[in-house]
Design a protein around this motif. Structure first.
Motif, short mmCIF file in Angstrom:
data_model
loop_
_atom_site.label_atom_id
_atom_site.label_comp_id
_atom_site.label_asym_id
_atom_site.label_seq_id
_atom_site.Cartn_x
_atom_site.Cartn_y
_atom_site.Cartn_z
N LEU A 123 -12.67 -1.64 -5.14
CA LEU A 123 -11.98 -2.75 -5.39
C LEU A 123 -10.76 -2.78 -4.69
CD1 LEU A 123 -12.37 -3.02 -9.65
CD2 LEU A 123 -13.34 -4.63 -7.74
N ARG A 124 -10.00 -1.72 -4.51
CA ARG A 124 -8.98 -1.59 -3.70
C ARG A 124 -9.38 -1.81 -2.25
NH1 ARG A 124 -6.80 3.85 -6.46
NH2 ARG A 124 -5.43 2.96 -8.07
N ILE A 125 -10.23 -1.44 -1.77
CA ILE A 125 -10.72 -1.80 -0.39
C ILE A 125 -11.01 -3.23 -0.31
CG2 ILE A 125 -12.41 -1.26 1.49
CD1 ILE A 125 -12.35 1.57 0.51
N TYR A 126 -11.84 -3.60 -1.31
CA TYR A 126 -12.22 -5.14 -1.19
C TYR A 126 -10.91 -6.32 -1.10
CZ TYR A 126 -13.98 -9.53 -2.95
OH TYR A 126 -14.65 -10.93 -3.27
N LEU A 127 -10.03 -5.82 -1.89
CA LEU A 127 -8.61 -6.67 -2.08
C LEU A 127 -7.95 -6.42 -0.67
CD1 LEU A 127 -7.73 -6.22 -5.65
CD2 LEU A 127 -8.70 -8.44 -4.63
N ILE A 156 0.87 -1.33 0.07
CA ILE A 156 -0.21 0.09 0.07
C ILE A 156 0.88 1.32 -0.06
CG2 ILE A 156 -1.77 1.44 1.07
CD1 ILE A 156 -2.70 -1.34 2.38
N ALA A 157 1.95 1.41 0.92
CA ALA A 157 2.86 2.24 0.81
C ALA A 157 3.61 2.72 -0.52
CB ALA A 157 3.88 2.19 1.88
N ALA A 158 3.98 1.52 -1.14
CA ALA A 158 4.57 1.40 -2.53
C ALA A 158 3.75 2.22 -3.60
CB ALA A 158 5.09 0.00 -3.00
N MET A 159 2.34 1.66 -3.34
CA MET A 159 1.40 2.12 -4.34
C MET A 159 1.09 3.67 -3.96
SD MET A 159 -2.40 0.57 -4.90
CE MET A 159 -3.01 1.21 -3.46
N GLY A 160 1.04 4.24 -3.06
CA GLY A 160 0.93 5.43 -2.50
C GLY A 160 2.03 6.25 -3.23
N LEU A 161 3.50 5.80 -3.30
CA LEU A 161 4.44 6.42 -3.83
C LEU A 161 4.33 6.31 -5.31
CD1 LEU A 161 7.29 4.90 -1.65
CD2 LEU A 161 6.48 7.32 -1.59
N ARG A 199 -9.22 -8.54 2.41
CA ARG A 199 -8.89 -9.98 2.31
C ARG A 199 -7.45 -9.88 2.26
NH1 ARG A 199 -10.39 -12.76 -3.54
NH2 ARG A 199 -8.80 -11.67 -4.71
N GLY A 200 -6.66 -8.91 2.46
CA GLY A 200 -5.30 -9.23 2.66
C GLY A 200 -4.41 -9.19 1.31
N THR A 201 -5.09 -8.93 0.24
CA THR A 201 -4.49 -9.24 -1.06
C THR A 201 -4.07 -7.80 -1.58
OG1 THR A 201 -6.14 -11.00 -1.23
CG2 THR A 201 -4.70 -10.19 -3.51
N THR A 202 -2.67 -7.42 -1.06
CA THR A 202 -2.46 -5.91 -1.69
C THR A 202 -1.08 -6.13 -2.51
OG1 THR A 202 -0.95 -6.10 0.29
CG2 THR A 202 -3.06 -5.05 0.80
N TRP A 203 -0.31 -6.93 -2.64
CA TRP A 203 0.61 -6.94 -3.61
C TRP A 203 0.21 -6.64 -4.94
CZ3 TRP A 203 5.38 -5.27 -3.21
CH2 TRP A 203 5.97 -5.68 -1.80
N PRO A 204 -0.92 -7.35 -5.56
CA PRO A 204 -1.57 -7.34 -6.93
C PRO A 204 -1.90 -5.97 -6.78
CG PRO A 204 -2.29 -9.28 -5.79
CD PRO A 204 -1.51 -8.68 -4.60
N MET A 219 -0.78 6.41 6.02
CA MET A 219 -1.87 6.04 5.42
C MET A 219 -1.92 4.49 5.01
SD MET A 219 -2.68 4.83 1.93
CE MET A 219 -1.51 5.56 0.86
N ALA A 220 -0.66 4.01 4.85
CA ALA A 220 -0.45 2.57 4.64
C ALA A 220 -0.67 1.92 5.96
CB ALA A 220 0.76 2.15 4.20
#
Length: 507
Positions: free
Chosen positions: A163-167, A34-39, A170-175, A312-313
């Motif tokens: 969709l982001r909150i849904y994934l 999540i932090a990487a996605m924010g960057l 369930r702990g699926t964040t790398w995708p 945030m992450a």
């Protein structure tokens, strides 16, 4: 053999350390992507602003006005409304109530699409609104064009946020990160091609942003459908979806009411904080030397946006962990997750303070070579560092409020912290005492301190057993005599018996 008090403390210490280490691993697995996605998202915004700057001063000013307007009236609203699904979705995954997670996803998408209609109408009428506020016609015209071409982005965000909150729930964040990264990499050539090769200018940058978000959405949907199997939530039929309440005769209107009661306070909490930073920019324009103060405020916003990615992450990870554990009927682990996350936030906040204090000159030179702007930037960045010292824990603590389905408390805290404490302090120092832009930054510091202390008190007073019972109802597992509730009770009893067995063996 008798066991003295010191031995008991040592046993508790050793028994909890593996749980802390395990919790740290789970936080890392959820929060790091999540932090990487924010960057990566921060990089996308910088590319857009840099392209506007290359087009000219007028395009940069109009684009900046449009970005500020769309953030205030659109993106903050959609992001906040989507957070209403956080507690239900995370608790539903924790209780293995997969149909409810899918149901809340679909309803949130529908809610955001409906909210996009008035937002789109507002964006379409940006020009008369800005002219009525005495904005310059040429800048307003550029901003209006940007908003009109950015209208499809409302649809993309109405699908992306849920969709982001849904994934994540369930702990699926790398995708999430791997689907965002290629879209942002493509954003640079697309923006260059549309804005400069096709000579579309600001509309080309707006279209490039829309295309990038739809690319991200496409990659996410491809991932979800490629990896889904028959037991997956998206494949579960929803002929008789579970209700939010413990009784079976709850109407659909009441279920929508529950979702709205979570979404609207979440939206208000997000918007109140976002709007305060826009208030900071507006007030900077009324101070002496507005060219210097506005330029410095832009650097401050960029700095806080970058620093915000880590808390945030952490907040998103904590929301997921607390919701999952409460939904599974494990309040003790939910409390442990909150303590571990808050500890990480405090450590990270010290890094933020050091960054803004020691590296203030080097960071300021990244944005400007103007002597006056650089001098003011170096004066306010240490204050921003102290803001981050409080912002990290309060942003992370908001994850507890979302995970326990208490967004109304967060909205109330944000209102009085930023507008009853921060705004008066900032205005008094900046205008009455004539401290200038530094006074506004002290107002932000006062708001962050009040917010962090308030959220800390709420977390300390949280009754985790009560929140666990509420989660069973919200996640659709609170029906009396349900098999899942019996499983939760049995699991808790087994964990307690195992702990007592370890204590007796050590004794």
């Amino acid at each position: 053999m008798k066991m003295v008090a010191g031995d008991h403390i040592q046993i508790q210490k050793y028994s909890i350390m593996p749980e802390v280490v395990e919790e740290l691993k789970r936080m890392k697995d959820i929060g790091l992507p999540i932090a990487a996605m924010g960057l990566v998202g921060y990089l996308k915004n910088m590319i857009s602003v840099a392209c506007m700057g290359r087009l000219g001063a007028l395009e940069l000013a109009g684009g900046a006005l449009a970005i500020g307007f769309t953030n205030i009236t659109g993106y903050s609203v959609l992001s906040g409304l989507a957070m209403g699904m956080d507690p239900v979705c995370s608790q539903a995954f924790g209780s293995h109530n997969l149909p409810l997670a899918t149901l809340i996803l679909r309803r949130t998408v529908l809610m955001l699409l409906c909210a996009s209609l008035p937002i789109g109408l507002l964006w379409s009428n940006l020009e008369p609104i800005m002219l009525g506020l005495q904005q310059k016609p040429d800048i307003t015209r550029v901003a209006s064009i940007y908003c009109q071409f950015a209208l499809p982005d409302l649809i993309a965000n109405s699908l992306l946020h849920p969709l982001r909150i849904y994934l994540r729930s369930r702990g699926t964040t790398w995708p999430l990160m791997w689907c965002t990264l290629p879209a942002v990499i493509l954003h640079f050539p697309i923006a260059i091609f549309l804005a400069f090769n096709l000579q579309l200018g600001v509309p080309g940058i707006a279209v490039a942003t829309v295309v990038t978000n739809f690319n991200t959405l496409l990659f996410l949907l491809c991932y979800m459908f490629h990896t889904s199997t028959c037991p997956e939530p998206l494949c579960v039929p929803l002929s008789s979806p579970p209700s939010f309440e413990s009784t079976s005769n709850v109407s659909m209107g009441e279920e929508w009411g529950t979702l709205l009661r979570l979404a609207l306070p979440s939206c208000l909490a997000v918007c109140l904080e976002w709007w305060w930073y826009e208030f900071l920019i507006v007030m900077a324009g009324y101070l002496g030397k507005p060219r210097v103060t506005l330029a410095t405020s832009a650097i401050v916003i960029q700095t806080t946006s970058l620093m915000y990615t880590l808390p945030m992450a952490l907040g998103a990870s904590l929301c997921t962990r607390v919701g999952n554990e409460l939904g599974a009927g494990r309040p003790r682990k939910a409390r442990l997750a909150s303590l571990v996350a808050m500890g990480l936030a405090i450590i990270a906040s010290m890094v933020g303070l050091l960054w803004n204090t020691i590296g203030r000159e080097a960071w300021g030179r990244v944005f400007t070579q103007d002597g006056e702007v650089l001098e003011l930037t170096m004066a306010v960045l240490p204050i921003i560092g102290f803001c981050e010292l409080w912002n990290y824990p309060q942003t992370t603590g908001c994850g507890v409020l979302r995970g326990t389905a208490r967004p109304g408390i967060g909205a109330t805290i944000n209102f009085y912290s930023f507008y009853m404490v921060g705004a008066p302090v900032g205005i008094f120092l900046a205008i009455v005492l004539k401290v200038g832009f530094v006074g506004l930054c002290y107002g932000l510091l006062a708001a962050q301190v009040a917010c962090a202390i308030s959220i800390g008190i709420v977390i300390c007073k949280t009754d985790w057993e009560r929140e666990s019972l509420k989660a069973r109802v919200l996640a659709g597992t609170g029906r009396g005599g349900s098999t899942h509730e019996d499983q939760i009770k049995t699991k808790c009893e087994e964990e307690e018996a195992e702990f007592l067995k370890e204590v007796n063996m050590e004794a």
